[in-house]
Structure formats: structure tokens, C-alpha cells
Design an enzyme around this catalytic site. Structure first.
Site, PDB file in Angstrom:
ATOM      1  N   LYS A  38       0.852  -1.192   0.000  1.00 37.68           N
ATOM      2  CA  LYS A  38       0.000   0.000   0.000  1.00 37.68           C
ATOM      3  C   LYS A  38       0.890   1.244   0.000  1.00 37.68           C
ATOM      4  O   LYS A  38       1.798   1.367   0.829  1.00 37.68           O
ATOM      5  CB  LYS A  38      -0.904  -0.002   1.236  1.00 37.68           C
TER       6      LYS A  38
HETATM    7  C1  E4P Z   1      -7.414   0.464   4.506  1.00 38.74           C
HETATM    8  O1  E4P Z   1      -6.763   0.561   3.485  1.00 38.74           O
HETATM    9  C2  E4P Z   1      -7.404   1.542   5.499  1.00 38.74           C
HETATM   10  O2  E4P Z   1      -6.115   1.584   6.032  1.00 38.74           O
HETATM   11  C3  E4P Z   1      -8.390   1.348   6.611  1.00 38.74           C
HETATM   12  O3  E4P Z   1      -9.495   0.651   6.166  1.00 38.74           O
HETATM   13  C4  E4P Z   1      -8.800   2.612   7.288  1.00 38.74           C
HETATM   14  O4  E4P Z   1      -9.890   2.313   8.124  1.00 38.74           O
HETATM   15  P1  E4P Z   1     -10.349   3.285   9.292  1.00 38.74           P
HETATM   16  O5  E4P Z   1     -10.843   4.544   8.670  1.00 38.74           O
HETATM   17  O6  E4P Z   1     -11.441   2.526   9.979  1.00 38.74           O
HETATM   18  O7  E4P Z   1      -9.163   3.503  10.163  1.00 38.74           O
END
Ligand code: E4P
Length: 226
Positions: free
Chosen positions: A86
């Protein structure tokens, strides 16, 4: 739609993969930070639990392209095939995504709040783009709508990139995007459990058992048929 667990708690991951048809696990630095454990150990344990065929998303930490590429190589070296790096969808991230594409490392443009970020990450070579549904809602916009717009852009431009919708607060949001045809979604264990948390479902199962037991002592088909 690919369904992933957005968590790094190995007990929770173990429990969920036992019950649900899960395609992989996504993590981010906050999720790993919450574990209060060495991230290398945690990630290796997750890989062991989900197996080498499942997808595992791990985020690069640096904010410059060179550092992102270095992190990406270390992540893939440790966790092997089907590991996706990512990369935040910022200018340095687009640069890193391009370099990593050339090196054969699969990436996900993350921290996506706008369709244009997603478009640029996809155009740079990301295989996934991750809009943050709930966080977009919290900014006063419509996270589901933004995610659908991103899906439309990817489809209309025949881009070799799939939506990985993230940051959900409830199962209905996941369902709406599933109906729309997005490629993948990642959700916290509580949201995944909520997919089938319904008193009507539990009641129906209990009623079947109760009605069957009226036949006599035996409780299962195998007791009658075996
Ligand atoms: C995924 O790519 C994100 O890091 C994650 O889903 C963020 O989620 P949150 O907004 O619940 O922290």
C-alpha cells in the site's frame, strides 16, 4: 467481490478465516501499531494463518518515493507472492507506484479521498485503489458515492486496477458497494460479523432444531440415517 479482513490481530484473523470465505488481510501502520508487537512477527503469523495464496496488504511508511520503494522491497521479500504494498496516493506515492510497477511489485494506492487520486494511482500502475468510505463521510462528503465514481472511472477507462473499498462503519455500506460491482472490500472483524448478525437468522435456525426434535430422542440426520 474479494473480501478482506482489515485487522492484524492474529486471534481474530484465525477465527474469521475459519468461518468466512476470506480472500486476505489488509493492514495499515495504525492497525499494526495497535498490536503492540513486533510488526515482522505479526505479519509472518498472519501470512502463516491465511496461507501463501491469500492476499496480504502492507503499507510502506516513508513519504518519499525512494523510501517507499525500499519499504516495498522489504515487505515483499519477507512475505512473498500475493503481498501487495500500500502506497499513499500522493505525488511521491505515484512516483513510487510507477517504479514498483516496473520492478514487478504489486501496489495499492491507499489514503484515497477523491476520484482524481484514484485515477492517478491507477494510471501510475497501481493494481488496487483504496477509498476510505467512512473517513470521506466524516469529511462531509458521501463515501459510497465517491467509491462508485471511482469504480465508474476504472471501468470506463478500462484500467487494469480494482477498487479496494476500505474504512467501513457498517455492513450495509459493504453490501451497497458489493451490489455496485466493486472488485474488493476490506472490513474490520466487527463489520464482517455483522453481515450475518440478525435475530431472525438465529431464530430460524433454532426453530428448525426445535421442530425436528419433536420427532423423538435423536437430534441429527446422521443419528437417524446412519
Ligand atoms: C485500509 O486501506 C485503510 O487503512 C483502513 O481501512 C482505514 O480504516 P479506518 O478509517 O477505519 O481507520
Amino acid at each position: 467481490m474479494k473480501l478482506l479482513i482489515d485487522d492484524a490481530n492474529v486471534e481474530e484473523i484465525q477465527r474469521l478465516v475459519e468461518y468466512y470465505p476470506i480472500d486476505g488481510v489488509t493492514t495499515n501502520p495504525s492497525i499494526l501499531g495497535k498490536q503492540k508487537r513486533n510488526p515482522k512477527e505479526v505479519l509472518l503469523e498472519i501470512r502463516e494463518i491465511i496461507g501463501s495464496d491469500a492476499l496480504l496488504f502492507v503499507q510502506a511508511l516513508p513519504t518519499d518515493a525512494e523510501g517507499m520503494v525500499e519499504d516495498a522491497k522489504a515487505i515483499v521479500k519477507l512475505l512473498g507472492e500475493n503481498t501487495i504494498v500500500k502506497v499513499p496516493s500522493i505525488p511521491e506515492g505515484f512516483k513510487a507506484i510507477r517504479i514498483l510497477k516496473e520492478e514487478g511489485i504489486t501496489t495499492c494506492g491507499t489514503v484515497v479521498f477523491t476520484p482524481m487520486q484514484a485515477y492517478l494511482a491507477a494510471k501510475a500502475g497501481a493494481s488496487y485503489v483504496a477509498p476510505y468510505v467512512n473517513r470521506i463521510d466524516n469529511m462531509g462528503y458521501d463515501g459510497i458515492r465517491v467509491t462508485k465514481e471511482i469504480q465508474d472511472i476504472l471501468v470506463n477507462h478500462h484500467m487494469d486496477c480494482m477498487v479496494l473499498a476500505a474504512s467501513f462503519k457498517n455492513s450495509q455500506q459493504v453490501l451497497e458497494l458489493c451490489e455496485y460491482g466493486i472488485g474488493s472490500a476490506t472490513a474490520a472483524p466487527s463489520v464482517i460479523d455483522a453481515f450475518v448478525k440478525n435475530p431472525a437468522i438465529d431464530r430460524a435456525v433454532e426453530d428448525f432444531i426445535h421442530d425436528f426434535e419433536s420427532l423423538g430422542e435423536k437430534k441429527t440426520m446422521s443419528e437417524y440415517l446412519g
